[in-house]
Design a protein around this motif. Sequence first.
Motif, short mmCIF file in Angstrom:
data_model
loop_
_atom_site.label_atom_id
_atom_site.label_comp_id
_atom_site.label_asym_id
_atom_site.label_seq_id
_atom_site.Cartn_x
_atom_site.Cartn_y
_atom_site.Cartn_z
N ASP A 1 30.78 81.91 -14.79
CA ASP A 1 31.68 80.77 -14.58
C ASP A 1 30.95 79.45 -14.84
O ASP A 1 30.35 78.88 -13.95
CB ASP A 1 32.22 80.82 -13.13
CG ASP A 1 33.25 79.73 -12.85
OD1 ASP A 1 33.81 79.18 -13.82
OD2 ASP A 1 33.47 79.44 -11.66
N ARG A 2 30.96 79.02 -16.11
CA ARG A 2 30.44 77.72 -16.53
C ARG A 2 28.93 77.58 -16.33
O ARG A 2 28.43 76.49 -16.03
CB ARG A 2 31.18 76.59 -15.80
CG ARG A 2 32.69 76.60 -16.00
CD ARG A 2 33.38 75.57 -15.11
NE ARG A 2 33.01 75.77 -13.72
CZ ARG A 2 32.65 74.78 -12.90
NH1 ARG A 2 32.63 73.54 -13.31
NH2 ARG A 2 32.30 75.05 -11.64
N GLY B 1 28.44 80.97 -10.48
CA GLY B 1 28.94 79.68 -10.93
C GLY B 1 27.91 78.73 -11.48
O GLY B 1 26.70 79.00 -11.51
N ASN B 2 28.41 77.59 -11.88
CA ASN B 2 27.62 76.52 -12.50
C ASN B 2 26.45 76.09 -11.62
O ASN B 2 26.57 76.03 -10.39
CB ASN B 2 28.55 75.33 -12.77
CG ASN B 2 27.84 74.14 -13.34
OD1 ASN B 2 27.43 73.25 -12.61
ND2 ASN B 2 27.69 74.12 -14.66
N GLU C 1 27.54 72.70 -9.77
CA GLU C 1 28.84 72.63 -9.09
C GLU C 1 29.29 73.94 -8.46
O GLU C 1 30.28 73.97 -7.73
CB GLU C 1 29.90 72.16 -10.09
CG GLU C 1 29.61 70.77 -10.67
CD GLU C 1 30.57 70.39 -11.76
OE1 GLU C 1 31.47 71.21 -12.07
OE2 GLU C 1 30.43 69.29 -12.31
N SER D 1 34.05 77.43 -10.05
CA SER D 1 35.20 76.57 -10.29
C SER D 1 36.27 76.87 -9.25
O SER D 1 36.29 77.95 -8.63
CB SER D 1 35.76 76.82 -11.69
OG SER D 1 36.22 78.16 -11.80
N GLU D 2 37.18 75.93 -9.07
CA GLU D 2 38.24 76.13 -8.08
C GLU D 2 39.12 77.31 -8.45
O GLU D 2 39.56 78.07 -7.57
CB GLU D 2 39.08 74.85 -7.95
CG GLU D 2 40.05 74.86 -6.78
CD GLU D 2 39.37 75.04 -5.43
OE1 GLU D 2 40.02 75.61 -4.52
OE2 GLU D 2 38.21 74.61 -5.28
#
Length: 261
Positions: free
Chosen positions: A107-108, A202-203, A206, A209-210
């Motif tokens: 995820d990113r 995830g990133n 951050e 992501s939502e």
Amino acid sequence: MRKHLRQLHERSAREQHKEFLAEGVRVCSELLRSRWYRALVVVVRAEAGEQARQLAQELARRGAVLYTASERQFRSICQTETPQDIVAVVSYPHEEPVWGERIVVIDRIADPGNLGTIVRTAVWFGWQTLVVMPGSVDVYNPKVVRSSAGALFHAAIYRVQDAEAALAEIERRRYVLLGAEPAAGVPLERVRLPRRVALAVGNEAEGLSEAVRQRCRVLFRIPGSGAIESLNVAIATAIVLYHFWHQDAAETVHARSGSRS
């Protein structure tokens, strides 16, 4: 040919030609063993060692076009400060999803080194399907390929354009989506490995992501001293996958012996 190879350091050229670079003896050795990827072209340095020469010849026997390059020519192709003796042009695989029982959702992830290390770790622990969400670094970036140490060639990569559609498909196929998040209330040791599981990472800055966070059945954290805010995402992924591997291995042994932990 040199111009074409240099262009493959850019994502736009990789997408246009559906090709990417694999540099070095270790990476190309894994390419040779792959059932999903094949070399189209292989370039070997004129002063290359015997291992690289033999590897280039074997790739050529399997259909790659073989070139020999001078030291200057070879350095112009590679971006590394100390290029290894061999580089291959690899065709993109046919990206049909391979829905095994365990998948990793990227995820990113932004850093090529992190993504390559995650791919390498996932393959080592048997999570060979990776769903790469929009906003992630290109999985065929040469730095990702190098960082994976060739493990990329043993992974089924599914690059998605629509995050919501991909998450809906994961849910439809009855995967339990688990998300790693530093602030989550559930510690990792309390998470049991579902039969069909998707692990979302995830990133670096951050986190998840939502869209991914909302779809997670369980959000968990890796307990630590709290002296720093979080772990590096590749290290965190390795800890989680080892936890699940150890859990799975222990349950297998207990099932065979009839004993309980």
